[in-house]
Design a protein around this motif. Structure first.
Motif, mmCIF file in Angstrom:
data_model
loop_
_atom_site.group_PDB
_atom_site.id
_atom_site.type_symbol
_atom_site.label_atom_id
_atom_site.label_comp_id
_atom_site.label_asym_id
_atom_site.label_seq_id
_atom_site.Cartn_x
_atom_site.Cartn_y
_atom_site.Cartn_z
ATOM 1 N N VAL A 176 -16.145 -87.322 20.481
ATOM 2 C CA VAL A 176 -16.383 -85.929 20.872
ATOM 3 C C VAL A 176 -17.849 -85.717 21.236
ATOM 4 O O VAL A 176 -18.155 -85.074 22.243
ATOM 5 N N TYR A 230 -9.011 -83.385 22.168
ATOM 6 C CA TYR A 230 -10.322 -82.740 21.978
ATOM 7 C C TYR A 230 -10.194 -81.323 21.421
ATOM 8 O O TYR A 230 -10.871 -80.953 20.469
ATOM 9 N N PRO A 271 -12.742 -85.008 28.709
ATOM 10 C CA PRO A 271 -12.750 -84.874 27.236
ATOM 11 C C PRO A 271 -11.814 -85.885 26.599
ATOM 12 O O PRO A 271 -10.806 -86.273 27.195
#
Length: 294
Positions: free
Chosen positions: A222, A236, A232
């Motif tokens: 992250v 996420y 992402p």
């Protein structure tokens, strides 16, 4: 809503922590990227979508014109991190050489950030970058000292490693001293713990003599996305990092609210207030009897 400044001694995740808190908070947020060494969000998470025509540096010229010009410039140099416009970013410097021009702008910007927090209802997070000291004090140019002094909370970001704690010990004294002399008090200082390493929150607090205000999990996938952009990572939006970031934002808000209440009603006044409440309680039965004609 509080104004919270995040700083560090070494690169330990100030920007990604500030981004996580800003993106996860349940309240509207503003992230001001005020690292004098330069901002990284426009080239990282935003992938170069924001050019040098938008950002912090342009507020310096506006401030020299006056408060109204600064307010207008501030509003026009914000970038929305979400479609709804609830997450706002003031992008940072594109060149560290620009920092000197902001030395006299920090106090006026501090006023604007307080307005965003107290009147516009935003959780305001300041990315203050790495601390720079001069003669045992916060450097007035290479640290946004005026922003730290006006913040409700100043969180030193540390990791639970021996190296991180060793480096942090050297700045605790200057930070406490500066906040005590020029800020809202030495107790404005807290820690934001990145849970990497063997030291737990209570051990970190005991080692540095500063309370841990909140903690975030160590989440390389992250934080890489937040610092570098791109796609992402899977899951996420439901990641433990963002869940913990929301909890951390709530804890920070609650701590700031307690500090404001304590400043409004200092400890010395507490016995007096308790006495008033006791007398009111004693008078209530008599008043009720009188109202019933007894």
């Amino acid at each position: 809503m509080p104004v919270t400044a995040l700083v560090s001694v070494k690169s330990v995740g100030v920007t990604t922590s500030a981004l996580g808190l800003s993106l996860a908070s349940k309240n509207p947020t503003l992230l001001a990227e005020c690292d004098p060494a330069g901002g990284t969000i426009r080239a990282g998470l935003l992938g170069g979508k924001v050019d040098a025509g938008i950002g912090l540096y342009h507020l310096a010229r506006a401030e020299r014109t006056g408060p109204e010009a600064l307010a207008h410039a501030f509003a026009s140099h914000l970038w929305h991190l979400d479609e709804a416009g609830h997450r706002k970013l003031l992008p940072g410097l594109t060149d560290p050489a620009q920092a000197a021009a902001l030395a006299r702008t920090w106090p006026a910007l501090a006023d604007v950030l307080q307005v965003m927090a107290q009147q516009a209802g935003h959780d305001v997070f300041i990315d203050g970058g790495r601390l720079a000291l001069e003669a045992g004090r916060l450097h007035p140019v290479f640290t946004p000292a005026a922003l730290l002094y006006r913040a409700d909370l100043v969180l030193l970001v540390v990791r639970g490693t021996e190296q991180s704690l060793t480096l942090a010990r050297h700045v605790i004294g200057p930070l406490r001293g500066g906040l005590g002399e020029n800020g809202s008090g030495a107790d404005a200082l807290g820690l934001l713990l990145i849970e990497e390493g063997s030291f737990k929150a209570h051990q970190v607090s005991e080692s540095l003599g500063v309370p841990v205000a909140a903690a975030l999990p160590y989440a390389p996938d992250v934080t890489y996305y937040l610092s570098s952009g791109g796609r992402p990572p899977r899951g996420y939006g439901r990641s433990p990092f963002l869940r913990h970031a929301r909890t951390a934002a709530e804890q920070i808000g609650a701590l700031a609210a307690r500090r404001r209440l304590q400043q409004q009603y200092p400890p010395a006044a507490a016995p007096q207030l308790a006495g008033i409440l006791q007398r009111l309680a004693e008078q209530r039965p008599a008043a009720e009897h009188h109202a019933r004609g007894e």
